[in-house]
Design a protein around this motif. Structure first.
Motif, PDB file in Angstrom:
ATOM      1  N   ASN A   1       6.702  -0.573   7.492  1.00 35.12           N
ATOM      2  CA  ASN A   1       6.335   0.758   7.008  1.00 35.12           C
ATOM      3  C   ASN A   1       7.582   1.567   6.686  1.00 35.12           C
ATOM      4  OD1 ASN A   1       3.271   0.914   7.413  1.00 35.12           O
ATOM      5  ND2 ASN A   1       3.967   0.169   9.409  1.00 35.12           N
ATOM      6  N   PHE A   2       7.571   2.218   5.532  1.00 38.29           N
ATOM      7  CA  PHE A   2       8.706   3.020   5.087  1.00 38.29           C
ATOM      8  C   PHE A   2       8.213   4.419   4.710  1.00 38.29           C
ATOM      9  CE2 PHE A   2       9.493  -1.395   4.173  1.00 38.29           C
ATOM     10  CZ  PHE A   2      10.808  -1.602   4.579  1.00 38.29           C
ATOM     11  N   ARG A   3       8.881   5.426   5.251  1.00 36.42           N
ATOM     12  CA  ARG A   3       8.556   6.811   4.905  1.00 36.42           C
ATOM     13  C   ARG A   3       9.451   7.276   3.761  1.00 36.42           C
ATOM     14  NH1 ARG A   3       5.071   9.412   8.010  1.00 36.42           N
ATOM     15  NH2 ARG A   3       4.547   8.574  10.069  1.00 36.42           N
ATOM     16  N   VAL A   4       8.845   7.948   2.796  1.00 31.73           N
ATOM     17  CA  VAL A   4       9.563   8.404   1.606  1.00 31.73           C
ATOM     18  C   VAL A   4       9.409   9.915   1.482  1.00 31.73           C
ATOM     19  CG1 VAL A   4       9.822   8.174  -0.883  1.00 31.73           C
ATOM     20  CG2 VAL A   4       9.072   6.191   0.478  1.00 31.73           C
ATOM     21  N   ASP A   5      10.539  10.614   1.421  1.00 29.46           N
ATOM     22  CA  ASP A   5      10.528  12.066   1.220  1.00 29.46           C
ATOM     23  C   ASP A   5      10.193  12.359  -0.242  1.00 29.46           C
ATOM     24  OD1 ASP A   5      10.901  14.781   1.158  1.00 29.46           O
ATOM     25  OD2 ASP A   5      13.043  14.732   1.612  1.00 29.46           O
ATOM     26  N   LEU A   6       9.063  13.011  -0.457  1.00 33.67           N
ATOM     27  CA  LEU A   6       8.609  13.296  -1.821  1.00 33.67           C
ATOM     28  C   LEU A   6       8.878  14.721  -2.260  1.00 33.67           C
ATOM     29  CD1 LEU A   6       5.103  11.559  -1.599  1.00 33.67           C
ATOM     30  CD2 LEU A   6       7.264  10.552  -2.349  1.00 33.67           C
ATOM     31  N   SER A   7       9.559  15.488  -1.416  1.00 34.54           N
ATOM     32  CA  SER A   7       9.716  16.919  -1.691  1.00 34.54           C
ATOM     33  C   SER A   7      10.479  17.195  -2.986  1.00 34.54           C
ATOM     34  CB  SER A   7      10.417  17.603  -0.513  1.00 34.54           C
ATOM     35  OG  SER A   7      11.703  17.047  -0.298  1.00 34.54           O
ATOM     36  N   LYS A   8      11.349  16.248  -3.400  1.00 34.94           N
ATOM     37  CA  LYS A   8      12.125  16.470  -4.613  1.00 34.94           C
ATOM     38  C   LYS A   8      11.698  15.529  -5.749  1.00 34.94           C
ATOM     39  CE  LYS A   8      16.193  18.125  -2.083  1.00 34.94           C
ATOM     40  NZ  LYS A   8      17.648  17.928  -1.832  1.00 34.94           N
TER      41      LYS A   8
ATOM     42  N   ASP B   1       0.836  -1.203   0.000  1.00 36.99           N
ATOM     43  CA  ASP B   1       0.000   0.000   0.000  1.00 36.99           C
ATOM     44  C   ASP B   1       0.871   1.253   0.000  1.00 36.99           C
ATOM     45  OD1 ASP B   1      -2.622  -1.317   0.253  1.00 36.99           O
ATOM     46  OD2 ASP B   1      -1.864  -1.927   2.211  1.00 36.99           O
ATOM     47  N   PHE B   2       0.378   2.271  -0.688  1.00 32.24           N
ATOM     48  CA  PHE B   2       1.060   3.568  -0.731  1.00 32.24           C
ATOM     49  C   PHE B   2       0.060   4.661  -0.382  1.00 32.24           C
ATOM     50  CE2 PHE B   2       2.058   7.508  -2.999  1.00 32.24           C
ATOM     51  CZ  PHE B   2       3.326   7.775  -2.498  1.00 32.24           C
ATOM     52  N   THR B   3       0.448   5.535   0.539  1.00 31.25           N
ATOM     53  CA  THR B   3      -0.353   6.700   0.886  1.00 31.25           C
ATOM     54  C   THR B   3       0.542   7.926   0.883  1.00 31.25           C
ATOM     55  OG1 THR B   3       0.003   6.308   3.260  1.00 31.25           O
ATOM     56  CG2 THR B   3      -2.007   5.395   2.282  1.00 31.25           C
ATOM     57  N   GLN B   4      -0.076   9.074   0.689  1.00 35.55           N
ATOM     58  CA  GLN B   4       0.686  10.319   0.628  1.00 35.55           C
ATOM     59  C   GLN B   4       0.004  11.388   1.464  1.00 35.55           C
ATOM     60  OE1 GLN B   4       1.349  11.853  -3.333  1.00 35.55           O
ATOM     61  NE2 GLN B   4       2.242  13.778  -2.615  1.00 35.55           N
ATOM     62  N   LYS B   5       0.809  12.109   2.234  1.00 30.36           N
ATOM     63  CA  LYS B   5       0.334  13.275   2.971  1.00 30.36           C
ATOM     64  C   LYS B   5       1.342  14.391   2.763  1.00 30.36           C
ATOM     65  CE  LYS B   5      -1.263  14.928   7.465  1.00 30.36           C
ATOM     66  NZ  LYS B   5      -1.477  14.581   8.901  1.00 30.36           N
ATOM     67  N   ASP B   6       0.938  15.402   2.013  1.00 21.29           N
ATOM     68  CA  ASP B   6       1.823  16.510   1.662  1.00 21.29           C
ATOM     69  C   ASP B   6       3.066  15.959   0.955  1.00 21.29           C
ATOM     70  OD1 ASP B   6       0.011  18.289   2.832  1.00 21.29           O
ATOM     71  OD2 ASP B   6       0.909  18.015   4.806  1.00 21.29           O
ATOM     72  N   ASN B   7       4.256  16.231   1.493  1.00 20.62           N
ATOM     73  CA  ASN B   7       5.497  15.794   0.847  1.00 20.62           C
ATOM     74  C   ASN B   7       6.072  14.507   1.437  1.00 20.62           C
ATOM     75  OD1 ASN B   7       5.700  17.828  -1.105  1.00 20.62           O
ATOM     76  ND2 ASN B   7       6.579  19.259   0.385  1.00 20.62           N
ATOM     77  N   THR B   8       5.231  13.768   2.131  1.00 20.36           N
ATOM     78  CA  THR B   8       5.690  12.515   2.727  1.00 20.36           C
ATOM     79  C   THR B   8       4.845  11.357   2.219  1.00 20.36           C
ATOM     80  OG1 THR B   8       6.435  13.624   4.740  1.00 20.36           O
ATOM     81  CG2 THR B   8       6.105  11.253   4.862  1.00 20.36           C
ATOM     82  N   GLY B   9       5.510  10.351   1.700  1.00 22.67           N
ATOM     83  CA  GLY B   9       4.825   9.144   1.259  1.00 22.67           C
ATOM     84  C   GLY B   9       5.068   8.017   2.244  1.00 22.67           C
ATOM     85  N   SER B  10       4.154   7.073   2.288  1.00 22.07           N
ATOM     86  CA  SER B  10       4.292   5.911   3.170  1.00 22.07           C
ATOM     87  C   SER B  10       4.046   4.642   2.373  1.00 22.07           C
ATOM     88  CB  SER B  10       3.307   5.997   4.332  1.00 22.07           C
ATOM     89  OG  SER B  10       3.394   4.842   5.151  1.00 22.07           O
ATOM     90  N   VAL B  11       5.023   3.746   2.400  1.00 17.63           N
ATOM     91  CA  VAL B  11       4.897   2.443   1.751  1.00 17.63           C
ATOM     92  C   VAL B  11       4.742   1.393   2.847  1.00 17.63           C
ATOM     93  CG1 VAL B  11       5.987   0.726   0.261  1.00 17.63           C
ATOM     94  CG2 VAL B  11       6.285   3.176  -0.218  1.00 17.63           C
TER      95      VAL B  11
END
Length: 281
Positions: A235-242, A181-191
């Motif tokens: 659970n893995f947090r992914v920085d989506l800002s870039k 599963d993948f979710t996104q909140k602002d510039n942070t993604g969660s796998v």
């Protein structure tokens, strides 16, 4: 906080807890343990670990066994002890330790030996326990105080835990992907990768995945150790800002490889691959 005295303000309290945090980090750093896991079989009932004191103060060391395993509850990674599963899979009561407690002088090491005395009639498969190594200073520091000051003695106890495994007969293992599963909140993604253990022994290995764009370029990559005893969600947090908005693919694999454990100690499986298409906004 009148019990602290009139001359003790918030800064003193903050300083105290900061010092306590530093003490905890130092205590954990000065006691090292190798290897990170113990393995036993019917043909190899003996194992050992080395406990080293890299600090400048003597440490009292004690070793104990307790059954437990990592799983996920309400989205959080926890260690649980299931009494029903323990009756079937725990080896905590039949592993012996020599010595079980000792004092370790500064820059000294001690080899601790383990013997697995398995009962007769065990079913094929894997059994396990958690090995807890407890350390605390022999003579903890005592602060000197003056008038209107606080005196405190900190006896810091640090617990470090490794796993011990026993395998008998036809021991098999595996890790089945139940969801990605993948979710996104602002510039942070969660796998969130959910897995279920298959076979009759815990799975011990690694999990890695990459996120690629439509051109096949990697925008994120990770690899970590992975153990599955029953079910678990990593659970893995992914920085989506870039990372630009668009369509991406999560591609990963579970393997029976670990950098900290030799291959001959691990039950081998065919790599388990997974993939999921996602949209980053």
């Amino acid at each position: 906080m009148e019990y602290l005295g009139k001359n003790v303000g918030k800064k003193a309290v903050v300083a105290f807890f900061l010092a306590l945090f530093i003490f905890a980090a130092q205590a954990k750093a000065q006691i090292s343990i190798a290897p990170t896991s113990l393995f036993f079989t019917e043909q190899s009932r003996f194992s050992s670990l080395t406990v080293s004191n890299g600090g400048d103060t003597p440490q009292e060391i004690s070793i104990s066994m307790e059954f437990g395993y990592p799983t996920t509850q309400s989205g959080n990674l926890v260690i649980v002890s299931d009494s029903v599963l323990a009756q079937e899979k725990s080896m905590a009561d039949w592993i012996k330790v020599f010595p079980r407690s000792f004092t370790l002088q500064p820059h000294q090491r001690q080899v601790v030996r383990f013997v697995a005395r398995a009962p007769q009639g065990l079913k094929d498969g894997g059994y396990w326990t958690r090995v807890k190594i407890t350390s605390n200073e022999v003579s903890p520091p005592i602060g000197t105080t003056g008038a209107n000051q606080i005196g405190a003695q900190i006896n810091l106890i640090v617990n470090q835990v490794i796993s011990a495994h026993y395998r008998t007969g036809e021991a098999t293992t595996g890790a089945k992907i139940t969801s990605v599963d993948f979710t996104q909140k602002d510039n942070t993604g969660s796998v969130a990768i959910s897995m279920k253990q298959t076979g009759n022994a815990p799975f011990i290995g690694s999990l890695g995945f990459v996120i690629t764009n439509e051109d096949g370029e990697k925008v994120y990559q990770t690899n970590t150790t992975n153990s599955v005893y029953t079910t678990i969600t990593r659970n893995f947090r992914v920085d989506l800002s870039k990372i630009k908005s668009g369509k991406y693919t999560i591609s990963g694999v579970i393997t029976s490889q670990r950098n900290d454990i030799s291959q001959d100690k691990l039950l081998q499986i065919e790599p388990v691959s997974f993939q999921k298409s996602i949209t980053i906004k």
